[in-house]
Design an enzyme around this catalytic site. Sequence first.
Site, PDB file in Angstrom:
ATOM      1  N   THR A  11      38.752 -22.413 137.801  1.00  0.00           N
ATOM      2  CA  THR A  11      39.901 -21.498 137.788  1.00  0.00           C
ATOM      3  C   THR A  11      40.628 -21.492 136.438  1.00  0.00           C
ATOM      4  O   THR A  11      40.871 -20.434 135.856  1.00  0.00           O
ATOM      5  CB  THR A  11      40.891 -21.913 138.901  1.00  0.00           C
ATOM      6  OG1 THR A  11      40.161 -21.964 140.126  1.00  0.00           O
ATOM      7  CG2 THR A  11      42.036 -20.942 139.029  1.00  0.00           C
ATOM      8  N   ILE A  12      40.970 -22.652 135.938  1.00  0.00           N
ATOM      9  CA  ILE A  12      41.713 -22.724 134.673  1.00  0.00           C
ATOM     10  C   ILE A  12      40.759 -22.609 133.481  1.00  0.00           C
ATOM     11  O   ILE A  12      41.014 -21.846 132.538  1.00  0.00           O
ATOM     12  CB  ILE A  12      42.521 -24.047 134.594  1.00  0.00           C
ATOM     13  CG1 ILE A  12      43.503 -24.162 135.771  1.00  0.00           C
ATOM     14  CG2 ILE A  12      43.246 -24.155 133.244  1.00  0.00           C
ATOM     15  CD1 ILE A  12      44.569 -23.094 135.858  1.00  0.00           C
ATOM     16  N   GLY A 110      47.081 -31.663 136.685  1.00  0.00           N
ATOM     17  CA  GLY A 110      46.663 -32.528 137.786  1.00  0.00           C
ATOM     18  C   GLY A 110      46.495 -33.979 137.372  1.00  0.00           C
ATOM     19  O   GLY A 110      46.364 -34.866 138.224  1.00  0.00           O
ATOM     20  N   SER A 139      51.678 -28.747 134.791  1.00  0.00           N
ATOM     21  CA  SER A 139      51.184 -27.900 135.885  1.00  0.00           C
ATOM     22  C   SER A 139      51.829 -26.515 135.866  1.00  0.00           C
ATOM     23  O   SER A 139      52.808 -26.274 135.155  1.00  0.00           O
ATOM     24  CB  SER A 139      51.498 -28.566 137.223  1.00  0.00           C
ATOM     25  OG  SER A 139      52.885 -28.439 137.480  1.00  0.00           O
ATOM     26  N   CYS A 140      51.293 -25.653 136.713  1.00  0.00           N
ATOM     27  CA  CYS A 140      51.834 -24.298 136.832  1.00  0.00           C
ATOM     28  C   CYS A 140      53.310 -24.317 137.215  1.00  0.00           C
ATOM     29  O   CYS A 140      54.129 -23.598 136.634  1.00  0.00           O
ATOM     30  CB  CYS A 140      51.029 -23.521 137.867  1.00  0.00           C
ATOM     31  SG  CYS A 140      50.708 -24.451 139.391  1.00  0.00           S
ATOM     32  N   ASN A 141      53.681 -25.156 138.181  1.00  0.00           N
ATOM     33  CA  ASN A 141      55.079 -25.211 138.619  1.00  0.00           C
ATOM     34  C   ASN A 141      55.985 -25.769 137.529  1.00  0.00           C
ATOM     35  O   ASN A 141      57.077 -25.249 137.281  1.00  0.00           O
ATOM     36  CB  ASN A 141      55.196 -26.079 139.883  1.00  0.00           C
ATOM     37  CG  ASN A 141      54.763 -25.327 141.122  1.00  0.00           C
ATOM     38  OD1 ASN A 141      55.202 -24.198 141.360  1.00  0.00           O
ATOM     39  ND2 ASN A 141      53.889 -25.922 141.924  1.00  0.00           N
ATOM     40  N   GLY A 195      59.905 -32.725 140.200  1.00  0.00           N
ATOM     41  CA  GLY A 195      61.070 -33.019 139.359  1.00  0.00           C
ATOM     42  C   GLY A 195      60.732 -34.020 138.256  1.00  0.00           C
ATOM     43  O   GLY A 195      60.933 -33.739 137.064  1.00  0.00           O
ATOM     44  N   HIS A 220      53.022 -18.983 143.776  1.00  0.00           N
ATOM     45  CA  HIS A 220      54.097 -19.852 144.266  1.00  0.00           C
ATOM     46  C   HIS A 220      55.409 -19.059 144.191  1.00  0.00           C
ATOM     47  O   HIS A 220      55.529 -18.113 143.413  1.00  0.00           O
ATOM     48  CB  HIS A 220      54.299 -21.067 143.362  1.00  0.00           C
ATOM     49  CG  HIS A 220      53.116 -21.971 143.203  1.00  0.00           C
ATOM     50  ND1 HIS A 220      52.523 -22.621 144.260  1.00  0.00           N
ATOM     51  CD2 HIS A 220      52.452 -22.389 142.100  1.00  0.00           C
ATOM     52  CE1 HIS A 220      51.537 -23.390 143.799  1.00  0.00           C
ATOM     53  NE2 HIS A 220      51.463 -23.259 142.496  1.00  0.00           N
TER      54      HIS A 220
HETATM   55  P1  NAD Z   1      38.620 -25.893 139.756  1.00  0.00           P
HETATM   56  O1  NAD Z   1      38.062 -26.733 140.837  1.00  0.00           O
HETATM   57  O2  NAD Z   1      38.787 -24.428 139.984  1.00  0.00           O
HETATM   58  O3  NAD Z   1      37.716 -26.049 138.447  1.00  0.00           O
HETATM   59  C1  NAD Z   1      37.304 -27.289 137.979  1.00  0.00           C
HETATM   60  C2  NAD Z   1      35.908 -27.152 137.420  1.00  0.00           C
HETATM   61  O4  NAD Z   1      35.494 -28.392 136.869  1.00  0.00           O
HETATM   62  C3  NAD Z   1      34.873 -26.761 138.471  1.00  0.00           C
HETATM   63  O5  NAD Z   1      34.025 -25.777 137.926  1.00  0.00           O
HETATM   64  C4  NAD Z   1      34.107 -28.080 138.704  1.00  0.00           C
HETATM   65  O6  NAD Z   1      32.773 -27.851 139.083  1.00  0.00           O
HETATM   66  C5  NAD Z   1      34.164 -28.685 137.311  1.00  0.00           C
HETATM   67  N1  NAD Z   1      33.949 -30.133 137.270  1.00  0.00           N
HETATM   68  C6  NAD Z   1      34.057 -31.057 138.249  1.00  0.00           C
HETATM   69  N2  NAD Z   1      33.760 -32.277 137.784  1.00  0.00           N
HETATM   70  C7  NAD Z   1      33.457 -32.135 136.474  1.00  0.00           C
HETATM   71  C8  NAD Z   1      33.069 -33.013 135.440  1.00  0.00           C
HETATM   72  N3  NAD Z   1      32.923 -34.320 135.661  1.00  0.00           N
HETATM   73  N4  NAD Z   1      32.822 -32.510 134.216  1.00  0.00           N
HETATM   74  C9  NAD Z   1      32.954 -31.185 133.952  1.00  0.00           C
HETATM   75  N5  NAD Z   1      33.325 -30.295 134.911  1.00  0.00           N
HETATM   76  C10 NAD Z   1      33.564 -30.766 136.142  1.00  0.00           C
HETATM   77  O7  NAD Z   1      40.003 -26.578 139.330  1.00  0.00           O
HETATM   78  P2  NAD Z   1      41.224 -25.879 138.624  1.00  0.00           P
HETATM   79  O8  NAD Z   1      42.068 -25.217 139.657  1.00  0.00           O
HETATM   80  O9  NAD Z   1      40.764 -25.087 137.466  1.00  0.00           O
HETATM   81  O10 NAD Z   1      42.047 -27.153 138.155  1.00  0.00           O
HETATM   82  C11 NAD Z   1      41.737 -27.840 136.967  1.00  0.00           C
HETATM   83  C12 NAD Z   1      42.956 -28.606 136.508  1.00  0.00           C
HETATM   84  O11 NAD Z   1      44.000 -27.676 136.265  1.00  0.00           O
HETATM   85  C13 NAD Z   1      43.530 -29.613 137.512  1.00  0.00           C
HETATM   86  O12 NAD Z   1      44.108 -30.680 136.809  1.00  0.00           O
HETATM   87  C14 NAD Z   1      44.613 -28.815 138.200  1.00  0.00           C
HETATM   88  O13 NAD Z   1      45.618 -29.628 138.776  1.00  0.00           O
HETATM   89  C15 NAD Z   1      45.142 -28.015 137.039  1.00  0.00           C
HETATM   90  N6  NAD Z   1      45.842 -26.783 137.408  1.00  0.00           N
HETATM   91  C16 NAD Z   1      45.361 -25.967 138.389  1.00  0.00           C
HETATM   92  C17 NAD Z   1      46.059 -24.830 138.738  1.00  0.00           C
HETATM   93  C18 NAD Z   1      45.600 -23.910 139.838  1.00  0.00           C
HETATM   94  O14 NAD Z   1      46.415 -23.292 140.466  1.00  0.00           O
HETATM   95  N7  NAD Z   1      44.333 -23.790 140.113  1.00  0.00           N
HETATM   96  C19 NAD Z   1      47.231 -24.513 138.053  1.00  0.00           C
HETATM   97  C20 NAD Z   1      47.661 -25.319 137.000  1.00  0.00           C
HETATM   98  C21 NAD Z   1      46.965 -26.470 136.701  1.00  0.00           C
END
Ligand code: NAD
Length: 337
Positions: A11-12, A110, A139-141, A195, A220
Amino acid sequence: MIQVAINGYGTIGKRVADAVQQQPDMEVLGVAKTRPNFEAETAIDKGFALYAAIEERADQFAEAGLEIAGPVEDLIDDADIVVDATPSGIGAENKTLYEEYETPALYQGGEDADLADTSFNARSNYEDATGADHVRVVSCNTTGLSRVIAPLREAYGVEKVRATLVRRGGDPGQTNRGPINDILPNPVTIPSHHGPDVETIFDDLDIDTLGMKVPATLMHMHSLNVTLEEEVDADEVRELFAEESRLFLIPERMDIDGSGKLKEYAMDAGRPRADIWENCIWEESISTVGSDLYLFQGIHQESDVVPENIDAIRAVLGEADAEASIETTNETLGIGL
Ligand code: NAD
């Protein structure tokens, strides 16, 4: 050109990769994934070199007909910086890899704050990341809260922040998340962890947050009460926020009553993936009672951290100051609804 590695293409990661490609001063050296799926296929279609994040699984890519450029170690070795966008906790496991190749790394919200030298929000503490080897883009929040708190602190001083975060249960692609038909106090303990996370950006801030989870995937919603150090007129706050490039004040005339219409607007506006990089503050909700300010804001969890990652790349490498970086990022992405 700054050579950027993206480790974790979900996603990110996929959004950050596209945003990097749009910048005049950086390019994607490659992206690393653990397994072949639709995102791996689109990475190849976009021309990104695909690296295997886990060596033992590299064969799976060949079996799926996807060409692999090499192991993730090669990517990290050759890159000027790596954006780790792996799931929560995996970034911490990857830290030794980045240290081994002396490649500066950005982590996502995260991960625990103490993994990195500093937490980062471009509007609030850009300079703290300059020269750092390990930086956590919050994070997003926390990004959404920091963007509002920074100008309020500068203009009026902030005595106390109280925020209730109504959080989406999962992202649209997360079929394993919930709740499906419930409203959860989450975390049930008060204050929530959000917080203290904001305090990694403003270490002297007094903030309490409460969290909930609801059956929604789009965005959110924050209900915010900020006690300012002086009495302020609501119109003045509207004017202050209107000057902030990553705050979108939703005008009453648009008749946008929730996150559904916000996402519809983003689609109509031609935003990629219907992303909304800005905080979306309902202009009518901005109200003051004495020195207490109240507002509602929508936060698009999948995309508000994307411009922050781009700015963090420049901050870490000392390539631009905050103002110049934010301006370039905003212009190239088309930020400013
Ligand atoms: P996601 O699950 O959508 O994507 C993570 C990707 O990493 C997946 O493609 C997964 O297959 C891959 N992956 C897993 N293990 C791996 C490894 N060892 N090496 C390389 N790639 C690997 O997750 P996301 O939502 O993109 O979240 C990623 C980070 O961003 C987290 O820390 C999350 O807390 C943070 N985040 C997420 C959001 C959200 O809303 N999705 C918002 C802000 C921050």
